[in-house]
Design a protein around this motif. Structure first.
Motif, mmCIF file in Angstrom:
data_model
loop_
_atom_site.group_PDB
_atom_site.id
_atom_site.type_symbol
_atom_site.label_atom_id
_atom_site.label_comp_id
_atom_site.label_asym_id
_atom_site.label_seq_id
_atom_site.Cartn_x
_atom_site.Cartn_y
_atom_site.Cartn_z
ATOM 1 N N SER A 71 10.995 20.345 6.971
ATOM 2 C CA SER A 71 11.826 20.270 8.103
ATOM 3 C C SER A 71 12.341 18.884 8.291
ATOM 4 C CB SER A 71 11.152 20.870 9.421
ATOM 5 O OG SER A 71 10.047 20.088 9.630
ATOM 6 N N VAL A 72 11.667 17.867 7.896
ATOM 7 C CA VAL A 72 11.960 16.492 8.271
ATOM 8 C C VAL A 72 12.887 16.016 6.789
ATOM 9 C CG1 VAL A 72 11.279 14.047 8.311
ATOM 10 C CG2 VAL A 72 9.905 15.819 9.595
ATOM 11 N N ALA A 73 12.303 16.391 5.544
ATOM 12 C CA ALA A 73 13.073 16.017 4.410
ATOM 13 C C ALA A 73 14.387 16.532 4.296
ATOM 14 C CB ALA A 73 12.373 16.623 3.083
ATOM 15 N N GLU A 74 14.669 17.783 4.793
ATOM 16 C CA GLU A 74 16.008 18.293 4.994
ATOM 17 C C GLU A 74 16.785 17.518 5.772
ATOM 18 O OE1 GLU A 74 15.376 22.200 6.248
ATOM 19 O OE2 GLU A 74 15.014 23.011 4.330
ATOM 20 N N LYS A 75 16.335 16.607 6.874
ATOM 21 C CA LYS A 75 17.100 15.954 7.352
ATOM 22 C C LYS A 75 17.527 14.643 7.097
ATOM 23 C CE LYS A 75 15.179 17.625 11.748
ATOM 24 N NZ LYS A 75 16.039 18.212 12.434
ATOM 25 N N ILE A 76 16.812 14.087 5.945
ATOM 26 C CA ILE A 76 16.966 12.615 5.369
ATOM 27 C C ILE A 76 17.116 12.686 3.982
ATOM 28 C CG2 ILE A 76 15.753 11.496 7.500
ATOM 29 C CD1 ILE A 76 13.382 11.414 5.657
ATOM 30 N N SER A 77 16.858 13.405 3.129
ATOM 31 C CA SER A 77 16.808 13.394 1.953
ATOM 32 C C SER A 77 18.262 12.994 1.088
ATOM 33 C CB SER A 77 16.495 14.751 1.051
ATOM 34 O OG SER A 77 17.242 15.793 1.409
ATOM 35 N N ALA A 78 19.408 13.473 1.859
ATOM 36 C CA ALA A 78 20.653 13.308 1.312
ATOM 37 C C ALA A 78 21.012 11.566 1.587
ATOM 38 C CB ALA A 78 21.796 13.659 2.335
ATOM 39 N N PRO A 108 18.477 9.728 -1.652
ATOM 40 C CA PRO A 108 18.297 10.485 -2.935
ATOM 41 C C PRO A 108 16.976 9.992 -3.857
ATOM 42 C CG PRO A 108 20.356 9.139 -3.030
ATOM 43 C CD PRO A 108 19.587 8.964 -1.583
ATOM 44 N N GLY A 109 16.330 11.021 -4.166
ATOM 45 C CA GLY A 109 14.995 10.501 -4.838
ATOM 46 C C GLY A 109 14.026 9.886 -4.279
ATOM 47 N N ARG A 110 13.873 9.796 -3.063
ATOM 48 C CA ARG A 110 12.891 8.658 -2.600
ATOM 49 C C ARG A 110 12.300 9.589 -1.272
ATOM 50 N NH1 ARG A 110 15.592 3.218 -1.218
ATOM 51 N NH2 ARG A 110 13.450 2.623 -1.141
ATOM 52 N N VAL A 111 12.544 10.996 -1.277
ATOM 53 C CA VAL A 111 12.027 11.627 -0.025
ATOM 54 C C VAL A 111 11.318 12.756 -0.815
ATOM 55 C CG1 VAL A 111 12.183 12.977 1.918
ATOM 56 C CG2 VAL A 111 13.708 11.050 1.539
ATOM 57 N N HIS A 112 10.045 12.886 -0.782
ATOM 58 C CA HIS A 112 9.140 14.105 -1.209
ATOM 59 C C HIS A 112 8.622 14.943 -0.489
ATOM 60 C CE1 HIS A 112 9.103 10.895 -4.611
ATOM 61 N NE2 HIS A 112 9.071 10.266 -3.589
#
Length: 210
Positions: free
Chosen positions: A71-78, A81-85
């Motif tokens: 739920s958090v990754a979806e908010k910030i992964s864009a 990029p490549g730094r959110v796991h």
């Protein structure tokens, strides 16, 4: 490891020249995550997750990464990029020399009419456990429990029983930004007397070896 308390639910762990930060949220210092090599976020509530603080940390260290639930990754992964796991209950991983186990799935109940969100806790190096906003009991011995002492979803009897169930050697307060100075001695006395573990309270910026 060296543990440093930051405001509210945020802590820093340092060893061998590397730094891991958990939950640099809105109630924490603006630079709470700056200097981190690894950032862990337990859930999406603003007192644990603040995108500006994460952005400052990742801009300061191009090698830094974030590990968090979906739920958090979806908010910030864009934005990173490549730094959110993305991680979840039962996962294990190593980052910057830290070994992390993920425990738990749901935020504690605030009220039956409020839908529960996801929440994970992190056990770092098999020693320090940060549960986020839940009273998760890991299936692993815990040396140092980061103890959420005050929240809309808990009361002191639950806090005391949580320490008893986890059975750490030491419990250190977190989630305390809304706990007034008037109430702190009451919490210190009751948790210290009844929980069955060494109980410590650190001021923001104060550190201890774990």
């Amino acid at each position: 490891m060296r543990l440093t308390k930051r405001k509210h639910a945020c802590i820093r762990l340092e060893k061998d020249g590397q730094t891991l930060v958990i939950d640099p949220g809105t109630f924490s210092e603006e630079d709470a995550a700056v200097g981190a090599d690894v950032i862990l976020v337990t859930h999406e509530h603003l007192d644990h997750f603040n995108e500006d603080r994460l952005r400052a940390a990742l801009e300061a260290n191009p090698a830094a990464g974030i590990w968090t639930l979906r739920s958090v990754a979806e908010k910030i992964s864009a934005a990173f990029p490549g730094r959110v796991h993305t991680v979840g209950h039962g996962d294990t991983f190593s980052a910057a020399g830290f070994d992390v186990q993920v425990h738990g799935e749901l935020h504690a109940v605030i009220h039956p009419d409020i839908p529960r969100i996801t929440n994970v806790g992190y056990l770092v190096d098999g020693s320090v456990f940060h549960p986020g906003d839940a009273l998760t009991v890991p299936d692993h011995p815990v040396e140092t429990l980061m103890l959420p002492v005050h929240a809309p979803w808990n009361k002191i009897s639950e806090v005391i029983d949580y320490v008893r169930e986890v059975k750490p050697r030491r419990a250190i307060d977190i989630h305390d930004a809304l706990l007034t100075d008037l109430a702190r001695p009451i919490y210190d006395r009751q948790i210290g007397a009844l929980a069955g573990a060494e109980h410590d309270r650190l001021t923001p910026g104060e550190g201890t070896d774990v």
